[in-house]
Design a protein around this motif. Structure first.
Motif, PDB file in Angstrom:
ATOM      1  N   MET A 165      33.533   2.368 -90.663  1.00 24.97           N
ATOM      2  CA  MET A 165      32.454   1.970 -90.038  1.00 24.97           C
ATOM      3  C   MET A 165      32.449   3.149 -88.852  1.00 24.97           C
ATOM      4  O   MET A 165      33.386   2.972 -88.220  1.00 24.97           O
ATOM      5  N   LYS A 166      30.833   2.634 -87.958  1.00 26.26           N
ATOM      6  CA  LYS A 166      29.859   3.263 -87.069  1.00 26.26           C
ATOM      7  C   LYS A 166      30.565   2.598 -86.227  1.00 26.26           C
ATOM      8  O   LYS A 166      30.719   1.766 -86.049  1.00 26.26           O
ATOM      9  N   LYS A 167      30.491   3.523 -84.834  1.00 25.80           N
ATOM     10  CA  LYS A 167      31.550   3.404 -83.178  1.00 25.80           C
ATOM     11  C   LYS A 167      29.590   3.492 -82.649  1.00 25.80           C
ATOM     12  O   LYS A 167      29.141   4.020 -82.859  1.00 25.80           O
ATOM     13  N   TYR A 168      30.429   2.459 -81.495  1.00 23.06           N
ATOM     14  CA  TYR A 168      29.275   2.789 -80.945  1.00 23.06           C
ATOM     15  C   TYR A 168      30.256   2.452 -79.610  1.00 23.06           C
ATOM     16  O   TYR A 168      31.288   1.456 -78.897  1.00 23.06           O
ATOM     17  N   HIS A 169      29.423   3.110 -78.574  1.00 24.02           N
ATOM     18  CA  HIS A 169      30.023   2.669 -78.033  1.00 24.02           C
ATOM     19  C   HIS A 169      29.518   1.507 -76.201  1.00 24.02           C
ATOM     20  O   HIS A 169      30.731   0.619 -75.857  1.00 24.02           O
ATOM     21  N   SER A 170      28.059   0.527 -76.625  1.00 28.28           N
ATOM     22  CA  SER A 170      28.374  -0.765 -76.210  1.00 28.28           C
ATOM     23  C   SER A 170      27.860  -2.002 -77.176  1.00 28.28           C
ATOM     24  O   SER A 170      27.156  -0.889 -78.159  1.00 28.28           O
ATOM     25  N   LEU A 171      27.981  -2.413 -77.160  1.00 31.68           N
ATOM     26  CA  LEU A 171      27.915  -3.678 -77.576  1.00 31.68           C
ATOM     27  C   LEU A 171      27.217  -4.667 -76.789  1.00 31.68           C
ATOM     28  O   LEU A 171      27.719  -4.898 -76.234  1.00 31.68           O
ATOM     29  N   ARG A 172      25.630  -5.143 -77.379  1.00 28.30           N
ATOM     30  CA  ARG A 172      25.569  -6.052 -76.856  1.00 28.30           C
ATOM     31  C   ARG A 172      24.144  -7.412 -77.271  1.00 28.30           C
ATOM     32  O   ARG A 172      23.765  -6.769 -78.409  1.00 28.30           O
ATOM     33  N   LEU A 173      24.990  -8.358 -77.519  1.00 31.57           N
ATOM     34  CA  LEU A 173      24.916 -10.178 -77.569  1.00 31.57           C
ATOM     35  C   LEU A 173      23.157 -10.184 -76.852  1.00 31.57           C
ATOM     36  O   LEU A 173      22.823  -9.864 -76.010  1.00 31.57           O
ATOM     37  N   ILE A 174      22.465 -10.209 -78.193  1.00 30.90           N
ATOM     38  CA  ILE A 174      21.641 -11.316 -77.587  1.00 30.90           C
ATOM     39  C   ILE A 174      21.369 -12.681 -78.591  1.00 30.90           C
ATOM     40  O   ILE A 174      21.568 -12.438 -79.923  1.00 30.90           O
ATOM     41  N   LEU A 175      21.008 -13.405 -78.084  1.00 31.88           N
ATOM     42  CA  LEU A 175      20.929 -14.973 -78.120  1.00 31.88           C
ATOM     43  C   LEU A 175      19.394 -15.614 -78.669  1.00 31.88           C
ATOM     44  O   LEU A 175      19.051 -14.832 -78.498  1.00 31.88           O
ATOM     45  N   GLY A 176      19.769 -16.697 -79.676  1.00 37.37           N
ATOM     46  CA  GLY A 176      18.958 -16.950 -80.245  1.00 37.37           C
ATOM     47  C   GLY A 176      17.574 -17.357 -79.460  1.00 37.37           C
ATOM     48  O   GLY A 176      16.273 -17.249 -79.671  1.00 37.37           O
ATOM     49  N   ASP A 177      18.100 -17.778 -78.157  1.00 40.06           N
ATOM     50  CA  ASP A 177      16.546 -17.679 -77.027  1.00 40.06           C
ATOM     51  C   ASP A 177      16.699 -16.980 -76.150  1.00 40.06           C
ATOM     52  O   ASP A 177      15.755 -17.567 -74.350  1.00 40.06           O
ATOM     53  N   GLN A 178      16.813 -15.722 -76.385  1.00 38.12           N
ATOM     54  CA  GLN A 178      16.452 -14.659 -75.468  1.00 38.12           C
ATOM     55  C   GLN A 178      15.817 -13.256 -76.190  1.00 38.12           C
ATOM     56  O   GLN A 178      16.179 -12.164 -76.091  1.00 38.12           O
ATOM     57  N   LEU A 179      14.840 -13.624 -76.995  1.00 33.72           N
ATOM     58  CA  LEU A 179      14.093 -13.012 -77.634  1.00 33.72           C
ATOM     59  C   LEU A 179      12.945 -12.114 -76.651  1.00 33.72           C
ATOM     60  O   LEU A 179      11.755 -12.696 -77.130  1.00 33.72           O
ATOM     61  N   ASN A 180      13.181 -11.890 -75.784  1.00 33.83           N
ATOM     62  CA  ASN A 180      12.233 -10.597 -75.059  1.00 33.83           C
ATOM     63  C   ASN A 180      12.121  -9.708 -74.987  1.00 33.83           C
ATOM     64  O   ASN A 180      13.307  -9.210 -74.700  1.00 33.83           O
TER      65      ASN A 180
END
Length: 515
Positions: free
Chosen positions: A1-16
Motif C-alpha cells: 500500500m502506497k504511503k503518503y505524508h499527508s491525507l486531505r479530506l474533501i467533503l461533498g460540498d467542498q468542490l472548489n
C-alpha cells in the motif's frame, strides 16, 4: 500500500477547484472524497440530491486526477463498514501511514464538531474553504450573538467593503434596495415570455443502484438523467444562461408564482444554488458575471434587476451563514412558539386539496427545488400557521431541496420562515392569508377551496389559520409596528365573524392531514 505524508479530506460540498490546495502537485499528498452512509442518511434526502452530490464528487475527483493529484474516491460500497467519517479517516491514515491529516472547515456545525473530536495521534490541521466572502473568524464583527441583526445593514456594509454597485461611498442609483419593485405578478402575456430552463442530462443510474443496494431511505422522484449541473463547466453554463436569459426580468418577477406553462417551476430564477453551495461556483464569480451583463450595452438588465440578484448572493447568503455560525449550536433548538404539531403526511406525498401547497410540494418532490417564495410564503407559511414542530420542518426542508445544506437551510427555515428563533432574523413572522398567495400567483384559480371565503367549509385554510395564529400570539405581536395593522383589522370585525374564523381554524388544525 502506497504511503503518503499527508491525507486531505474533501467533503461533498467542498468542490472548489480554485482552492489553494490544488495550486501545486505533491506526490506525498492523498486527497480523499467519500460517499458516506453517515451523510446519505443523517436526514431523509431527496434522491436527486444524493445523486447530484455523488455525481459532482466523482467528477471533481476525476478533474483532480487529470491535473496530476493523487486521489482516492470511495463509494458507498467502499465505506459500508464505517459508521462515521471519523472511523473512515482513522482507517485511511493508518492504511497509508500518513504523518498529517488536513481538512477544510465544514459549513455544517455537526461536521465541524465531529471532525474537531478526531483523535489520530498525528497533527490535524483545519483550513478555510476559501469560498465565502467573509472569513469564519470575522463573522462576529458583523453579527452579534443572540441579537437581531438587520440584514439591510449587513448588506450595505458588504456593498461598501467589496465596492459593489457603488458610486464612491453612495449606492449606484442613489438607492440601496429595489425590493419594492421586485414584487410583480405574472400576467397572461408575461407567461409566454418565460424562457425554457437550461437542463442537463447527467446519467445517474449507477448512483441510483448504489442508493438502492445500500437501502438508503430517500424521498422524491428519481430520474435516470439528472437535470442539475454536476461540474464546474455545467455550472458556468447555467450561470451564463441566467445572466443572458433570466436576469433581465429576475428582480421584477422574483416573488411571482404560477402553475401555468412548462417553465412554471423555474421562472426567472438562476437555479445555481446547488452549484454555489457545493462550491463549484464562487459567490464573487457569480456577482461579477451578473454585473458584467448589467454593464453590457442593450443587455436589457436594469439596476433593479441586478440589485435584486446581488442582494441574494452578497447580502442574504452571507448573512444567513453568519447568523448560523454565530448562534450555533443553540440556534438548532430554538422554538419560540413552542410549536409541537406533527408535519402533515401530504408534505411527503403532495396529496392535498390546497392547490398552492400541492403545486409547491409536487414541484419539490419532482425537481428537488422550489423558489424562495414557494418555500417562505406557501409551505413555510402554512407550517408556521399550523404550529408545526420546527425540528420536523427543518428536516423536511433539509432533505427535500437539492441546495439544502444546514448552514443555509436552518436560518431560512427556523428563522425567516418559522420565526422559531424569536426574531434573530426577521422583525415579524412572515404570516399571510390566502390573499397574499392569490396576489402573487395564480394557484387559487381552480383550487378546491375558495380564497374569497374566510370561514365556510369551502374557505381557504390559510384565511382562518392566519387569524388563529395572530390571535394566539396577540400578546406578542399586537404592539409590533409591522403587525399592528392586522390587529386593528381584527378589532373591526363583528364578534360572530371572529368566532367563525377561529372555529374554522380549529377544524383545520384538527384535520390537517385531510386538508
Amino acid at each position: 500500500m502506497k504511503k503518503y505524508h499527508s491525507l486531505r479530506l474533501i467533503l461533498g460540498d467542498q468542490l472548489n477547484r480554485s482552492h489553494s490546495w490544488y495550486k501545486e502537485k505533491d506526490d506525498g499528498v492523498l486527497y480523499v472524497l467519500a460517499e458516506l452512509h453517515q451523510e446519505a442518511s443523517y436526514v431523509r434526502h431527496h434522491v436527486q440530491k444524493i445523486c447530484a452530490f455523488f455525481a459532482a464528487m466523482e467528477s471533481f475527483a476525476s478533474s483532480l486526477k487529470a491535473a496530476g493529484h493523487h486521489v482516492k474516491h470511495l463509494t458507498l460500497d467502499d465505506t459500508v463498514d464505517f459508521k462515521t467519517i471519523n472511523e473512515l479517516i482513522a482507517s485511511l491514515c493508518t492504511e497509508h501511514s500518513v504523518k498529517r491529516f488536513d481538512y477544510q472547515h465544514p459549513d455544517e456545525y455537526r461536521l465541524a464538531d465531529q471532525l474537531k473530536k478526531l483523535q489520530l495521534g498525528i497533527p490535524v490541521h483545519c483550513f478555510g474553504s476559501e469560498h465565502f466572502l467573509l472569513a469564519q473568524d470575522e463573522l462576529t464583527d458583523y453579527i452579534k450573538v443572540g441579537k437581531h441583526n438587520r440584514m439591510e445593514s449587513f448588506y450595505r456594509k458588504l456593498r461598501k467593503r467589496f465596492n459593489i454597485l457603488m458610486d464612491d461611498d453612495q449606492p449606484l442609483g442613489e438607492r440601496w434596495n429595489f425590493d419594492g419593485e421586485n414584487r410583480n405578478k405574472l400576467k397572461a402575456a408575461d407567461l409566454k415570455e418565460i424562457p425554457q430552463p437550461l437542463l442537463f442530462a447527467n446519467p445517474v443510474g449507477t448512483y441510483l443502484d448504489r442508493i438502492q443496494r445500500h437501502h438508503i431511505d430517500t424521498l422524491g422522484r428519481a430520474t435516470e438523467d439528472l437535470l442539475w449541473p454536476i461540474d464546474r463547466q455545467q455550472s458556468l453554463q447555467l450561470l451564463d444562461f441566467f445572466c443572458l436569459h433570466c436576469l433581465p426580468n429576475f428582480g421584477r418577477f422574483q416573488d411571482a408564482m404560477t402553475h401555468n406553462g412548462e417553465s412554471r417551476w423555474s421562472l426567472y430564477h438562476s437555479r445555481i444554488s446547488f452549484a454555489l453551495n457545493s462550491k463549484m461556483l464562487h459567490p464573487m464569480q457569480v456577482i461579477e458575471a451578473a454585473l458584467a451583463r448589467f454593464a453590457e450595452a442593450n443587455s436589457g438588465v436594469d439596476l433593479a434587476q441586478v440589485e435584486g440578484f446581488v442582494r441574494q448572493i452578497l447580502g442574504w447568503r452571507e448573512y444567513v451563514r453568519a447568523v448560523y455560525w454565530v448562534n450555533m449550536p443553540d440556534y438548532a433548538a430554538l422554538n419560540s412558539f413552542d410549536a409541537k404539531t406533527n408535519l402533515p403526511e401530504f408534505f411527503w406525498t403532495g396529496k392535498t386539496k390546497m392547490a398552492c401547497m400541492k403545486q409547491a410540494i409536487d414541484q419539490s418532490l419532482d425537481y428537488a427545488y422550489a423558489h424562495h417564495i414557494q418555500r417562505l410564503m406557501v409551505t413555510g407559511n402554512f407550517a408556521m400557521l399550523a404550529g408545526i414542530d420546527p425540528d420536523q420542518v427543518d428536516q423536511w426542508y433539509l432533505g427535500v431541496y437539492i441546495d439544502a445544506v444546514e448552514w443555509v437551510e436552518m436560518p431560512n427555515t427556523r428563522g425567516m420562515s418559522q420565526f422559531a428563533d424569536g426574531g434573530l432574523i426577521a422583525t415579524k413572522p412572515y404570516a399571510a392569508s390566502g390573499s397574499y398567495i392569490n396576489k402573487m400567483g395564480d394557484y387559487c384559480k381552480g383550487c378546491h377551496y375558495s380564497v374569497k371565503e374566510r370561514f365556510t367549509e369551502n374557505s381557504c385554510p390559510f384565511n382562518s389559520l392566519y387569524w388563529h395564529f395572530m390571535q394566539r400570539h396577540s400578546e406578542r405581536f399586537s404592539r409590533n409596528p409591522r403587525t399592528a395593522m392586522a390587529y386593528r383589522s381584527w378589532e373591526k370585525m363583528d364578534a360572530d365573524v371572529q368566532q367563525a374564523l377561529l372555529l374554522r381554524a380549529d377544524f383545520c388544525l384538527s384535520n390537517l392531514d385531510q386538508l
